[in-house]
Write a protein that holds these residues in place. Structure first.
Motif, PDB file in Angstrom:
ATOM      1  N   SER A  96      -2.294   2.583   6.901  1.00  0.00           N
ATOM      2  CA  SER A  96      -1.376   1.597   6.377  1.00  0.00           C
ATOM      3  C   SER A  96      -1.841   0.319   6.809  1.00  0.00           C
ATOM      4  CB  SER A  96      -0.089   2.122   6.389  1.00  0.00           C
ATOM      5  OG  SER A  96       0.355   2.032   7.786  1.00  0.00           O
ATOM      6  N   ALA A  97      -2.103   0.074   8.077  1.00  0.00           N
ATOM      7  CA  ALA A  97      -2.267  -1.195   8.738  1.00  0.00           C
ATOM      8  C   ALA A  97      -3.527  -1.736   8.094  1.00  0.00           C
ATOM      9  CB  ALA A  97      -2.765  -1.127  10.270  1.00  0.00           C
ATOM     10  N   LYS A  98      -4.608  -0.841   7.678  1.00  0.00           N
ATOM     11  CA  LYS A  98      -5.791  -1.428   6.820  1.00  0.00           C
ATOM     12  C   LYS A  98      -5.690  -1.463   5.271  1.00  0.00           C
ATOM     13  CE  LYS A  98      -8.610  -0.653  10.973  1.00  0.00           C
ATOM     14  NZ  LYS A  98     -10.006   0.002  11.337  1.00  0.00           N
ATOM     15  N   ASN A  99      -4.607  -0.837   4.861  1.00  0.00           N
ATOM     16  CA  ASN A  99      -4.504  -0.501   3.590  1.00  0.00           C
ATOM     17  C   ASN A  99      -5.406   0.347   2.785  1.00  0.00           C
ATOM     18  OD1 ASN A  99      -1.947  -2.002   3.652  1.00  0.00           O
ATOM     19  ND2 ASN A  99      -2.761  -3.710   2.160  1.00  0.00           N
ATOM     20  N   THR A 100      -5.975   1.312   3.585  1.00  0.00           N
ATOM     21  CA  THR A 100      -7.239   2.056   3.338  1.00  0.00           C
ATOM     22  C   THR A 100      -6.995   3.547   3.288  1.00  0.00           C
ATOM     23  OG1 THR A 100      -8.526   0.299   3.934  1.00  0.00           O
ATOM     24  CG2 THR A 100      -9.526   2.423   3.894  1.00  0.00           C
ATOM     25  N   VAL A 101      -7.298   4.132   2.504  1.00  0.00           N
ATOM     26  CA  VAL A 101      -7.452   5.618   2.465  1.00  0.00           C
ATOM     27  C   VAL A 101      -8.898   6.254   2.670  1.00  0.00           C
ATOM     28  CG1 VAL A 101      -7.066   7.802   1.051  1.00  0.00           C
ATOM     29  CG2 VAL A 101      -5.340   5.914   1.121  1.00  0.00           C
ATOM     30  N   TYR A 102      -9.263   7.146   3.368  1.00  0.00           N
ATOM     31  CA  TYR A 102     -10.374   7.686   3.569  1.00  0.00           C
ATOM     32  C   TYR A 102     -10.463   9.108   3.232  1.00  0.00           C
ATOM     33  CZ  TYR A 102     -10.241   3.728   7.069  1.00  0.00           C
ATOM     34  OH  TYR A 102      -9.911   2.572   7.558  1.00  0.00           O
TER      35      TYR A 102
ATOM     36  N   PHE B 193       0.833  -1.373   0.098  1.00  0.00           N
ATOM     37  CA  PHE B 193       0.065  -0.039  -0.195  1.00  0.00           C
ATOM     38  C   PHE B 193       0.742   1.212   0.179  1.00  0.00           C
ATOM     39  CE2 PHE B 193      -3.701   2.461   0.752  1.00  0.00           C
ATOM     40  CZ  PHE B 193      -3.415   3.445   1.861  1.00  0.00           C
ATOM     41  N   ASN B 194       1.979   1.369   0.966  1.00  0.00           N
ATOM     42  CA  ASN B 194       2.665   2.505   1.121  1.00  0.00           C
ATOM     43  C   ASN B 194       3.637   2.818  -0.158  1.00  0.00           C
ATOM     44  OD1 ASN B 194       4.408   0.637   1.488  1.00  0.00           O
ATOM     45  ND2 ASN B 194       4.825   1.210   3.844  1.00  0.00           N
ATOM     46  N   ARG B 195       3.429   2.146  -1.152  1.00  0.00           N
ATOM     47  CA  ARG B 195       4.422   2.318  -2.453  1.00  0.00           C
ATOM     48  C   ARG B 195       3.643   3.345  -3.335  1.00  0.00           C
ATOM     49  NH1 ARG B 195       6.319  -3.317  -4.709  1.00  0.00           N
ATOM     50  NH2 ARG B 195       7.645  -4.001  -3.249  1.00  0.00           N
ATOM     51  N   TYR B 196       2.420   3.587  -2.960  1.00  0.00           N
ATOM     52  CA  TYR B 196       1.549   4.434  -3.932  1.00  0.00           C
ATOM     53  C   TYR B 196       0.995   5.680  -3.305  1.00  0.00           C
ATOM     54  CZ  TYR B 196       1.037   0.070  -6.505  1.00  0.00           C
ATOM     55  OH  TYR B 196       1.438  -0.859  -7.324  1.00  0.00           O
ATOM     56  N   SER B 197       1.063   6.943  -4.150  1.00  0.00           N
ATOM     57  CA  SER B 197       0.368   7.978  -3.725  1.00  0.00           C
ATOM     58  C   SER B 197      -1.164   7.781  -4.184  1.00  0.00           C
ATOM     59  CB  SER B 197       0.759   9.315  -4.528  1.00  0.00           C
ATOM     60  OG  SER B 197      -0.185  10.332  -4.588  1.00  0.00           O
ATOM     61  N   ILE B 198      -2.137   8.178  -3.316  1.00  0.00           N
ATOM     62  CA  ILE B 198      -3.637   8.034  -3.611  1.00  0.00           C
ATOM     63  C   ILE B 198      -4.381   9.115  -3.860  1.00  0.00           C
ATOM     64  CG2 ILE B 198      -5.576   6.891  -2.609  1.00  0.00           C
ATOM     65  CD1 ILE B 198      -3.764   4.910  -3.095  1.00  0.00           C
ATOM     66  N   GLN B 199      -5.165   9.286  -4.819  1.00  0.00           N
ATOM     67  CA  GLN B 199      -6.056  10.469  -5.039  1.00  0.00           C
ATOM     68  C   GLN B 199      -7.512   9.956  -5.014  1.00  0.00           C
ATOM     69  OE1 GLN B 199      -2.114  11.660  -5.617  1.00  0.00           O
ATOM     70  NE2 GLN B 199      -2.845  10.033  -6.569  1.00  0.00           N
ATOM     71  N   TRP B 200      -8.388  11.069  -4.791  1.00  0.00           N
ATOM     72  CA  TRP B 200      -9.634  11.005  -5.051  1.00  0.00           C
ATOM     73  C   TRP B 200     -10.106  11.873  -6.223  1.00  0.00           C
ATOM     74  CZ3 TRP B 200     -13.103   7.648  -2.790  1.00  0.00           C
ATOM     75  CH2 TRP B 200     -12.676   6.991  -1.831  1.00  0.00           C
ATOM     76  N   PHE B 201     -11.022  11.540  -6.984  1.00  0.00           N
ATOM     77  CA  PHE B 201     -11.543  12.221  -8.149  1.00  0.00           C
ATOM     78  C   PHE B 201     -13.239  12.242  -7.902  1.00  0.00           C
ATOM     79  CE2 PHE B 201      -7.588  13.362 -10.594  1.00  0.00           C
ATOM     80  CZ  PHE B 201      -6.785  12.622 -10.162  1.00  0.00           C
ATOM     81  N   ARG B 202     -13.739  12.897  -8.793  1.00  0.00           N
ATOM     82  CA  ARG B 202     -15.317  13.017  -8.831  1.00  0.00           C
ATOM     83  C   ARG B 202     -15.590  13.176 -10.227  1.00  0.00           C
ATOM     84  NH1 ARG B 202     -16.887  17.656  -4.484  1.00  0.00           N
ATOM     85  NH2 ARG B 202     -16.515  19.471  -6.013  1.00  0.00           N
ATOM     86  N   GLN B 203     -16.720  12.815 -10.528  1.00  0.00           N
ATOM     87  CA  GLN B 203     -17.172  13.297 -11.950  1.00  0.00           C
ATOM     88  C   GLN B 203     -18.810  13.266 -11.707  1.00  0.00           C
ATOM     89  OE1 GLN B 203     -16.086  10.478 -15.005  1.00  0.00           O
ATOM     90  NE2 GLN B 203     -16.663  12.081 -16.450  1.00  0.00           N
ATOM     91  N   ALA B 204     -19.153  14.473 -11.866  1.00  0.00           N
ATOM     92  CA  ALA B 204     -20.710  14.687 -11.897  1.00  0.00           C
ATOM     93  C   ALA B 204     -21.355  14.580 -13.429  1.00  0.00           C
ATOM     94  CB  ALA B 204     -20.923  16.297 -11.363  1.00  0.00           C
ATOM     95  N   ALA B 205     -22.557  14.304 -13.527  1.00  0.00           N
ATOM     96  CA  ALA B 205     -23.244  13.747 -14.479  1.00  0.00           C
ATOM     97  C   ALA B 205     -22.997  15.207 -15.573  1.00  0.00           C
ATOM     98  CB  ALA B 205     -24.650  13.755 -14.380  1.00  0.00           C
TER      99      ALA B 205
END
Length: 127
Positions: free
Chosen positions: A74-80, A29-41
């Motif tokens: 990182s323990a849960k391999n999750t980004v919030y 998991f910690n090898r990656y930068s994580i991004q959130w994107f969004r797309q509206a209709a």
């Protein structure tokens, strides 16, 4: 290669809160930068928030600063993505995306820079 699965979307009233999760599997998991994107209709996909592989750097779309917070476990391999004071304009499908980085502080804000994508989770904010 990493697989990403988003969850936590739903219907919420204006001013309400939601927490989105992006669960990663298949690679460290910690090898990656994580991004959130969004797309509206009817609109293009846009950057929302990012966190570097170390968690030491974050970035946000101006319109969500002070309302949204990105964090990682990182323990849960999750980004919030904690989203507070939601507005109707926040209605969209939210995607998490990843790119492997060497630097511990690199983040990205363009969809074209991403290597891996989740399938998205729908957030609907009713007024």
């Amino acid at each position: 290669q990493v697989q990403l699965v988003e969850s936590g979307g739903g219907l919420v009233q204006t001013g309400g809160s939601l927490r989105l999760s992006c669960a990663a599997s298949g690679d460290t998991f910690n090898r990656y930068s994580i991004q959130w994107f969004r797309q509206a209709a009817g609109k293009e996909r846009e950057f929302v928030a990012a966190i570097s592989r170390s968690g030491g750097r974050t970035g946000y779309l101006d319109s969500v600063k002070g309302r949204f917070t990105i964090s990682g476990d990182s323990a849960k391999n999750t980004v919030y993505l904690q989203m507070n004071n939601l507005k109707a304009d926040d209605t969209a499908v939210y995607y998490c995306a990843a790119r492997k980085t060497v630097s511990t502080l690199t983040i990205f804000n363009t969809p074209g820079a991403m290597e891996y994508w989740g399938k998205g989770t729908l957030v609907t904010v009713s007024s």
